[in-house]
Design an enzyme around this catalytic site. Structure first.
Site, short mmCIF file in Angstrom:
data_model
loop_
_atom_site.label_atom_id
_atom_site.label_comp_id
_atom_site.label_asym_id
_atom_site.label_seq_id
_atom_site.Cartn_x
_atom_site.Cartn_y
_atom_site.Cartn_z
N GLN A 123 8.65 85.49 -72.94
CA GLN A 123 8.10 85.04 -71.67
C GLN A 123 9.17 84.38 -70.80
OE1 GLN A 123 5.11 85.50 -70.41
NE2 GLN A 123 5.50 84.28 -68.55
N GLU A 124 10.00 83.57 -71.41
CA GLU A 124 10.99 82.81 -70.66
C GLU A 124 12.12 83.67 -70.11
OE1 GLU A 124 11.01 79.84 -69.61
OE2 GLU A 124 9.65 78.66 -70.83
N SER A 125 12.68 84.55 -70.93
CA SER A 125 13.90 85.26 -70.51
C SER A 125 13.90 86.75 -70.80
CB SER A 125 15.11 84.64 -71.21
OG SER A 125 15.02 84.84 -72.62
N TYR A 210 1.32 81.18 -67.74
CA TYR A 210 2.39 81.06 -68.74
C TYR A 210 1.79 80.93 -70.14
CZ TYR A 210 6.39 78.79 -71.15
OH TYR A 210 7.40 78.46 -72.03
#
Length: 219
Positions: A123-125, A210
C-alpha cells in the site's frame, strides 16, 4: 575360518584368474589406444605355486595406467565450476526477492505478522524502495524524516533500514492499541494523536481507504 578362505582366494587359480583379467583389460585398452604398452604376460606355469599380492598384480598393469588409478590416483574432477554455477543460481535473488527476504526476517525479529507488513508495504510504496511522496515520506514503508530519525534510521532509502524502522514503528502502534490491527494501521497513516482524538479510525477519507485497502490484502 576367514584366514583359510582368504588363502584359498589367493591360491594359484585365483592368481591365474587375476592375471587373465589383467591381460583382457590390456587387450581392451590397446584396441582403442595401440600406443599403450601391453602388460607383460608372465608365465603362468612358472608361478603356479607363488601367491602374488594384489598390489603386485596392479603394478604389472601400471604401463597402461590401470594399476596407477587404484594405487596412486592422480585424476581429480574439478567440480568447483559446477558448484559455483549452482550456488550462484540458488543464491542470486531478484530485487523483489531481496525485499521479501528483508520483510520476512525483520517481521520475525519484531514479532509482527509478515503478511501484514507485506500488505502495508504494498500500500505504501508498491515495493519500490526509491518511492517518495509529495509530503516527504520515503522508501518502502514511507517513513517521514522526523519519524525515521526517531527510530534511528540514518538512511530511509536503504531497504534494510527502512523496513527495520517501519516494522518497529508498526509494532509500537500494535502494542499501544493492544494488538488492534485497524487502529494500529490508522495510527501508522494518520498518527496516534488523530486516533486518540477520535477514539478510533479518524474520519479522514484517505485514512479510511488506507486501512480498508491494507485489510483487503491482509485478511
Amino acid at each position: 575360518m576367514f584366514s583359510s578362505m582368504i588363502q584359498n582366494m589367493l591360491s594359484s587359480s585365483g592368481h591365474a584368474n587375476a592375471m587373465q583379467r589383467a591381460v583382457q583389460m590390456n587387450n581392451y585398452i590397446q584396441k582403442y589406444n595401440p600406443d599403450w604398452t601391453p602388460v607383460e604376460k608372465n608365465t603362468q606355469a612358472a608361478n603356479n605355486n607363488e601367491v602374488q599380492s594384489f598390489d603386485k598384480v596392479l603394478k604389472n598393469t601400471a604401463s597402461v595406467k590401470f594399476g596407477d588409478l587404484l594405487t596412486n590416483p592422480t585424476t581429480r574432477v574439478n567440480a568447483s565450476l559446477y558448484t559455483a554455477q549452482a550456488g550462484g543460481a540458488a543464491t542470486k535473488l531478484s530485487p523483489r526477492q531481496k525485499i521479501q527476504e528483508i520483510i520476512s526476517r525483520v517481521s520475525k525479529k519484531h514479532g509482527v505478522d509478515e503478511k501484514l507488513v507485506n500488505a502495508l508495504v504494498k500500500q505504501e510504496s508498491g515495493f519500490n524502495p526509491n518511492a517518495k511522496s509529495k509530503v516527504g515520506a520515503m522508501g518502502l514503508m514511507q517513513l517521514m524524516p522526523s519519524t525515521a530519525k526517531g527510530l534511528g534510521v540514518t538512511d530511509p532509502m536503504n531497504p534494510e533500514q527502512n523496513v527495520e524502522g517501519g516494522v518497529k514503528y508498526l509494532k509500537s502502534m500494535l502494542n499501544k492499541y493492544n494488538g488492534n490491527v485497524i487502529l494500529a494501521l490508522a495510527a501508522y497513516n494518520a498518527g496516534p494523536g488523530a486516533v486518540d482524538k477520535y477514539d478510533g479510525v479518524p474520519p479522514y477519507k484517505e485514512t479510511q481507504n488506507y486501512v480498508r485497502s491494507i485489510l483487503s490484502n491482509y485478511l
